[in-house]
Enzyme design. Structure first.
Site, PDB file in Angstrom:
ATOM      1  N   ARG A 147       0.894  -1.306   0.052  1.00 48.27           N
ATOM      2  CA  ARG A 147      -0.085   0.272  -0.130  1.00 48.27           C
ATOM      3  C   ARG A 147       0.902   1.316   0.054  1.00 48.27           C
ATOM      4  O   ARG A 147       0.602   2.093  -0.663  1.00 48.27           O
ATOM      5  CB  ARG A 147      -0.874  -0.024   1.274  1.00 48.27           C
ATOM      6  CG  ARG A 147      -1.974  -1.030   1.191  1.00 48.27           C
ATOM      7  CD  ARG A 147      -2.864  -0.879   2.349  1.00 48.27           C
ATOM      8  NE  ARG A 147      -2.557  -1.061   3.587  1.00 48.27           N
ATOM      9  CZ  ARG A 147      -2.650  -2.308   4.284  1.00 48.27           C
ATOM     10  NH1 ARG A 147      -3.159  -3.296   3.657  1.00 48.27           N
ATOM     11  NH2 ARG A 147      -1.938  -2.463   5.551  1.00 48.27           N
ATOM     12  N   LYS A 155     -11.968  14.749   5.394  1.00 49.56           N
ATOM     13  CA  LYS A 155     -13.194  14.338   4.688  1.00 49.56           C
ATOM     14  C   LYS A 155     -14.216  13.297   5.415  1.00 49.56           C
ATOM     15  O   LYS A 155     -13.378  12.408   6.397  1.00 49.56           O
ATOM     16  CB  LYS A 155     -12.926  13.516   3.411  1.00 49.56           C
ATOM     17  CG  LYS A 155     -13.870  12.603   2.532  1.00 49.56           C
ATOM     18  CD  LYS A 155     -13.402  11.610   1.643  1.00 49.56           C
ATOM     19  CE  LYS A 155     -13.904  10.437   1.657  1.00 49.56           C
ATOM     20  NZ  LYS A 155     -13.512   9.520   0.578  1.00 49.56           N
ATOM     21  N   GLU A 162     -19.170  15.115   2.333  1.00 46.90           N
ATOM     22  CA  GLU A 162     -19.571  14.307   1.329  1.00 46.90           C
ATOM     23  C   GLU A 162     -20.723  13.515   1.597  1.00 46.90           C
ATOM     24  O   GLU A 162     -20.792  12.455   2.007  1.00 46.90           O
ATOM     25  CB  GLU A 162     -18.377  13.509   1.023  1.00 46.90           C
ATOM     26  CG  GLU A 162     -18.353  12.355  -0.208  1.00 46.90           C
ATOM     27  CD  GLU A 162     -17.236  11.494  -0.412  1.00 46.90           C
ATOM     28  OE1 GLU A 162     -16.404  11.730   0.243  1.00 46.90           O
ATOM     29  OE2 GLU A 162     -17.270  10.790  -1.364  1.00 46.90           O
ATOM     30  N   LYS A 195     -18.291  17.804  -1.396  1.00 49.57           N
ATOM     31  CA  LYS A 195     -18.090  16.751  -2.352  1.00 49.57           C
ATOM     32  C   LYS A 195     -19.213  15.832  -2.721  1.00 49.57           C
ATOM     33  O   LYS A 195     -19.557  14.773  -1.683  1.00 49.57           O
ATOM     34  CB  LYS A 195     -16.818  15.947  -1.640  1.00 49.57           C
ATOM     35  CG  LYS A 195     -16.825  14.615  -2.426  1.00 49.57           C
ATOM     36  CD  LYS A 195     -15.217  14.104  -2.057  1.00 49.57           C
ATOM     37  CE  LYS A 195     -14.786  12.797  -2.927  1.00 49.57           C
ATOM     38  NZ  LYS A 195     -13.454  12.273  -2.711  1.00 49.57           N
TER      39      LYS A 195
HETATM   40  P1  13P Z   1     -14.374   7.859  -6.058  1.00 46.30           P
HETATM   41  O1  13P Z   1     -13.780   8.915  -7.107  1.00 46.30           O
HETATM   42  O2  13P Z   1     -13.728   6.526  -6.695  1.00 46.30           O
HETATM   43  O3  13P Z   1     -15.873   7.792  -6.074  1.00 46.30           O
HETATM   44  O4  13P Z   1     -13.732   8.109  -4.675  1.00 46.30           O
HETATM   45  C1  13P Z   1     -13.746   9.412  -4.220  1.00 46.30           C
HETATM   46  C2  13P Z   1     -13.924   9.268  -2.905  1.00 46.30           C
HETATM   47  O5  13P Z   1     -13.341   9.691  -1.933  1.00 46.30           O
HETATM   48  C3  13P Z   1     -15.314   8.568  -2.326  1.00 46.30           C
HETATM   49  O6  13P Z   1     -15.254   8.841  -1.020  1.00 46.30           O
END
Ligand code: 13P
Length: 339
Positions: A46, A136, A177, A219
């Site tokens: 990773r 986030k 988000e 987001k």
């Molecule tokens: P994706 O663009 O693959 O959807 O991932 C963005 C993300 O951070 C989802 O939480």
């Protein structure tokens, strides 16, 4: 850091030609990605994968910030420097995923609520010390015949606002988000309706919980047809309905909207973002915070092999360049094949 510095961080994350790389896959999610290329997911693999992305030449031309997973924020590159420093030394802002994942919502069969508020104040203080300047939290809302319930939307909106308020207290810019999933056979208009309702609930809670809109980013998902919907809306319709939905719901004080890609292909996500930016000037910057749509080609090119690192970095930078062009409304599909 003063409140103005939080505004500066938010503005820097959505600077012209730049957007965010979401590299914060949890241990379970990155294992799924690695399974797809037959690579064992270990702490070292990773680290190697993420170091490869963060050290690709030219990455800071296109990437303003990277969302990290807890493990990555604590890892060191092969040369001994913390990975967060590898980013910040290039002018890229380190960020951190702070939610603890979406868990079943009691009393709402099949629906999820995101956990992670307990101890968050203390974790944010530590993340700040480790170099994170934004965070986030992802809420997940699915569409089916019986979902989403208003209960699910409100429970998630409440948690998102509690998280955002705690971030701002810690001088960390929150990325809020609420993701309406693409899975299902619902139409683009179903997605529009759910996204609009969810965003209204989110901004209502952000207001009630005194979150400063100038010091956050949103987001969201794009407004798009369900993956198995027989009638797929075209790119123009996706772009127009997405922008219209935000005009109805997202206050102009929010500096930027950074999209997730949500399972769209790299080219699809890029085209949609481009059309939205071509539509002209908006109250907020429209940029990216893609995970899969920035990493898919790099991941398959890498395939876990040291000898593929240079080619994978090239594939990654190519994708970054195209996505950056779309963020400025200057992308064309012909660029997909150009070297
Ligand atoms: P994706 O663009 O693959 O959807 O991932 C963005 C993300 O951070 C989802 O939480």
């Amino acid at each position: 850091m003063t409140e103005f510095e939080m505004e500066d961080i938010a503005a820097a994350l959505v600077a012209p030609s730049k957007g965010i790389l979401a590299a914060d896959e949890s241990t379970g999610t990155i294992k799924k990605r690695f399974d797809s290329i037959n690579v064992e997911s270990t702490e070292e693999s990773r680290r190697d994968y993420r170091e490869m992305l963060f050290t690709a030449e030219g990455v800071s031309d296109y990437i303003s910030g990277v969302i990290l997973y807890d493990e990555t924020l604590r890892q060191k590159a092969k040369d001994g420097r913390p990975l967060a420093e590898v980013l910040s030394s290039q002018g890229i802002i380190p960020g951190i995923k702070v939610d603890m994942g979406a868990k079943p919502l009691a009393g709402a069969e099949g629906e999820l609520v995101t956990e992670g508020l307990d101890g968050l104040r203390e974790r944010l203080a530590e993340y700040y010390e480790l170099g994170a300047r934004f965070a986030k939290w992802r809420a997940v809302i699915s569409i089916s015949d019986s979902a989403p319930s208003q209960y699910c939307i409100e429970a998630n909106a409440h948690a998102l606002a509690r998280y955002a308020a705690l971030c701002q207290e810690a001088n960390i810019v929150p990325i809020v988000e609420p993701e309406v999933l693409m899975d299902g056979d619902h139409t683009i208009d179903d997605c529009y309706a759910v996204t609009e309702t969810a965003l209204k609930a989110v901004f209502d809670e952000l207001y009630k919980q005194r979150v400063v809109l100038e010091q956050m980013l949103l987001k969201p998902n794009m407004v798009i047809s369900g993956t198995t919907c027989p009638e797929q809306a075209d790119a123009e319709e996706v772009a127009h309905k997405t922008v219209y939905c935000f005009e109805q719901t997202v206050p102009a004080a929010v500096p930027g909207i950074v999209f997730l890609s949500g399972g769209q292909s790299e080219a699809q996500a890029t085209e949609h973002l481009n059309i939205m930016n071509e539509l002209g000037s908006h109250p907020w910057e429209l940029s990216y915070s893609f995970g899969r749509a920035l990493q898919a080609s790099a991941l398959t090119t890498w395939a876990g092999k040291e000898e593929n690192v240079a080619a994978a970095q090239q594939a990654f930078i190519h994708r970054c360049k195209l996505t950056s062009a779309a963020r400025d409304g200057e992308y064309g599909t012909h660029m997909e094949t150009a070297s």
